[in-house]
Design a protein around this motif. Structure first.
Motif, PDB file in Angstrom:
ATOM      1  N   ASN A 258      71.218  -2.370  -7.133  1.00  0.00           N
ATOM      2  CA  ASN A 258      70.928  -2.946  -8.442  1.00  0.00           C
ATOM      3  C   ASN A 258      71.478  -2.087  -9.580  1.00  0.00           C
ATOM      4  N   ARG A 259      72.378  -1.147  -9.229  1.00  0.00           N
ATOM      5  CA  ARG A 259      73.066  -0.318 -10.208  1.00  0.00           C
ATOM      6  C   ARG A 259      72.095   0.437 -11.121  1.00  0.00           C
ATOM      7  N   GLN A 260      71.072   1.020 -10.492  1.00  0.00           N
ATOM      8  CA  GLN A 260      70.112   1.828 -11.218  1.00  0.00           C
ATOM      9  C   GLN A 260      70.274   3.287 -10.814  1.00  0.00           C
ATOM     10  N   LYS A 261      69.732   4.175 -11.643  1.00  0.00           N
ATOM     11  CA  LYS A 261      69.869   5.601 -11.379  1.00  0.00           C
ATOM     12  C   LYS A 261      69.111   5.994 -10.105  1.00  0.00           C
ATOM     13  N   THR A 262      69.745   6.822  -9.301  1.00  0.00           N
ATOM     14  CA  THR A 262      69.145   7.222  -8.021  1.00  0.00           C
ATOM     15  C   THR A 262      68.995   8.730  -7.883  1.00  0.00           C
ATOM     16  N   GLU A 263      69.300   9.495  -8.959  1.00  0.00           N
ATOM     17  CA  GLU A 263      69.342  10.952  -8.842  1.00  0.00           C
ATOM     18  C   GLU A 263      68.019  11.531  -8.332  1.00  0.00           C
ATOM     19  N   ARG A 264      66.913  11.052  -8.883  1.00  0.00           N
ATOM     20  CA  ARG A 264      65.616  11.608  -8.490  1.00  0.00           C
ATOM     21  C   ARG A 264      65.350  11.404  -7.007  1.00  0.00           C
ATOM     22  N   TYR A 265      65.725  10.247  -6.492  1.00  0.00           N
ATOM     23  CA  TYR A 265      65.470   9.946  -5.081  1.00  0.00           C
ATOM     24  C   TYR A 265      66.481  10.635  -4.173  1.00  0.00           C
ATOM     25  N   GLU A 266      67.694  10.846  -4.651  1.00  0.00           N
ATOM     26  CA  GLU A 266      68.661  11.611  -3.859  1.00  0.00           C
ATOM     27  C   GLU A 266      68.205  13.063  -3.720  1.00  0.00           C
ATOM     28  N   ILE A 267      67.690  13.632  -4.804  1.00  0.00           N
ATOM     29  CA  ILE A 267      67.160  14.998  -4.739  1.00  0.00           C
ATOM     30  C   ILE A 267      65.984  15.058  -3.778  1.00  0.00           C
ATOM     31  N   ALA A 268      65.108  14.049  -3.835  1.00  0.00           N
ATOM     32  CA  ALA A 268      63.958  14.018  -2.937  1.00  0.00           C
ATOM     33  C   ALA A 268      64.389  13.911  -1.482  1.00  0.00           C
ATOM     34  N   ILE A 269      65.466  13.156  -1.218  1.00  0.00           N
ATOM     35  CA  ILE A 269      65.983  13.042   0.157  1.00  0.00           C
ATOM     36  C   ILE A 269      66.447  14.403   0.665  1.00  0.00           C
ATOM     37  N   TRP A 270      67.216  15.118  -0.170  1.00  0.00           N
ATOM     38  CA  TRP A 270      67.706  16.427   0.268  1.00  0.00           C
ATOM     39  C   TRP A 270      66.562  17.437   0.393  1.00  0.00           C
ATOM     40  N   LYS A 271      65.555  17.317  -0.468  1.00  0.00           N
ATOM     41  CA  LYS A 271      64.402  18.206  -0.335  1.00  0.00           C
ATOM     42  C   LYS A 271      63.673  17.955   0.979  1.00  0.00           C
ATOM     43  N   LYS A 272      63.621  16.694   1.410  1.00  0.00           N
ATOM     44  CA  LYS A 272      63.016  16.377   2.696  1.00  0.00           C
ATOM     45  C   LYS A 272      63.764  17.055   3.837  1.00  0.00           C
ATOM     46  N   VAL A 273      65.085  17.153   3.687  1.00  0.00           N
ATOM     47  CA  VAL A 273      65.907  17.780   4.728  1.00  0.00           C
ATOM     48  C   VAL A 273      65.784  19.298   4.689  1.00  0.00           C
ATOM     49  N   VAL A 274      65.761  19.869   3.483  1.00  0.00           N
ATOM     50  CA  VAL A 274      65.794  21.326   3.320  1.00  0.00           C
ATOM     51  C   VAL A 274      64.413  21.961   3.471  1.00  0.00           C
TER      52      VAL A 274
END
Length: 361
Positions: A263-279
């Motif tokens: 839907n062409r919305q900002k995803t930065e916060r959720y991308e950071i959360a994804i990487w935090k889940k990994v790290v």
């Protein structure tokens, strides 16, 4: 490689015991503070003391997930400092135990903690956090989601913008308004719905529908008792909005991030959360490495209490940096991986520097 020697079993037992003792102490402390905070809401609506206690209990998995690395640092630091005070570390080193071997033993402990972090973070936290929020909001006002803006919850679905005033726990929406735009981004219609009920897999049954259709300079109003509405918006999607990204499961984060991208919305916060889940599960490895140099220091450098205080300060710093870099990453559009891994990387460099300094002495 899975066979443990006597000293390894002893070190792992002492370290794990200290870590879980610190973890239980932190859980008791923070649960008490959370319960005190929840007492302010007791008496509002149907919210009673039992609800507050149950809400705090459901919040425990989230606390465990966040506190495991900090407990690993303080617990390992305490265990090693105690062993050093009793000269056990000195005896082990005099017997030929290298720093690398000691560090590998501590890494075994950290690996178990990392596994525990994954299990709690992926299996328990998303479910318990959602249940806690539903319990609280249902007891207070029987409404799940009425957040984000004073006008309610906003969701984008293709060329439609959806405003939801209330979402109840039984997958019903009230006070829904759907703004639909055409391919030239001109407003095509506005639909007001009194109530919407979800019919799997992707249909909503709308009740009390008033649709205003715009056609050039004219408009017409259509009224329906019921109507069907097909949308990618579903109760599962709405429920994740109740849970902070850091408390969502990795699968939920990826799915919701994909929905925002579509839907062409900002995803930065959720991308950071994804990487935090990994790290984040790897943070325990960094913490035990950071605690190891304290085990080599002699009592004249400082007692156990001073080292514990240093560990608490470092743990608070790590927790604060995690939140700080996440927010800065969203604000400044930093690379998500860098924002998520920066605190752990900084502490890893500090651990390497301290170990190098201890080995040179």
């Amino acid at each position: 490689m899975f066979r443990l020697r006597l000293y390894q079993r002893y070190l792992m037992r002492e370290t794990l015991g200290a870590i879980f003792l610190v973890l239980v102490a932190f859980l008791a402390l923070f649960s008490f503070f959370d319960l005190i905070n929840e007492l302010r809401s007791v008496g509002k609506g149907g919210y009673q003391l039992g609800h507050a206690v149950f809400f705090v209990a459901l919040s425990l998995p989230g606390m465990i997930y966040e506190l495991i690395p900090i407990a690993a640092l303080i617990g390992t630091l305490y265990a090693l400092s105690t062993l050093a005070r009793h000269s056990e570390i000195t005896v082990l080193r005099a017997s030929g135990l290298a720093t690398r071997d000691l560090l590998m033993t501590l890494f075994r402990v950290a690996a178990l903690l990392g596994l525990l972090t994954v299990v709690v973070g992926e299996g328990l936290v998303p479910v318990s956090e959602r249940l806690a929020q539903e319990l609280r909001t249902r007891a207070l006002s029987n409404v799940i989601a009425q957040q984000g803006f004073e006008s309610g919850l906003w969701v984008k679905d293709g060329r439609s913008f959806i405003n939801i005033r209330e979402a109840t726990p039984d997958a019903r929406l009230r006070g829904v308004r759907i703004y639909k735009f055409d391919t030239s981004n001109a407003l095509e219609s506005v639909t007001d719905v009194e109530e919407a009920e979800f019919n799997p897999p992707e249909h909503w049954l709308l009740k009390g529908v008033v649709r205003t259709v715009l056609d050039g300079d004219t408009s017409r109003v259509e009224r329906f008792d019921t109507a069907e509405w097909m949308s990618a918006v579903n109760p599962e999607l709405l429920s994740v909005l109740m849970v902070a990204p850091e408390r969502m499961s990795l699968v939920g984060l990826v799915n919701y991030k994909q929905h925002l991208s579509d839907n062409r919305q900002k995803t930065e916060r959720y991308e950071i959360a994804i990487w935090k889940k990994v790290v984040y599960p790897l943070a325990s490895l960094v913490m035990v490495a950071l605690a190891l140099p304290f085990g080599y220091s002699h009592n004249r450098v400082g007692g156990v209490s001073l080292k514990i205080f240093a560990g608490v300060m470092l743990g608070i710093l790590f927790y604060a940096l995690n939140g700080l870099f996440s927010n800065l990453g969203v604000i400044n559009a930093w690379p998500p991986f860098a924002s998520a891994s920066a605190p752990s990387a900084m502490f890893l460099l500090a651990a390497i520097g301290m170990l190098w300094w201890v080995e040179r002495r």
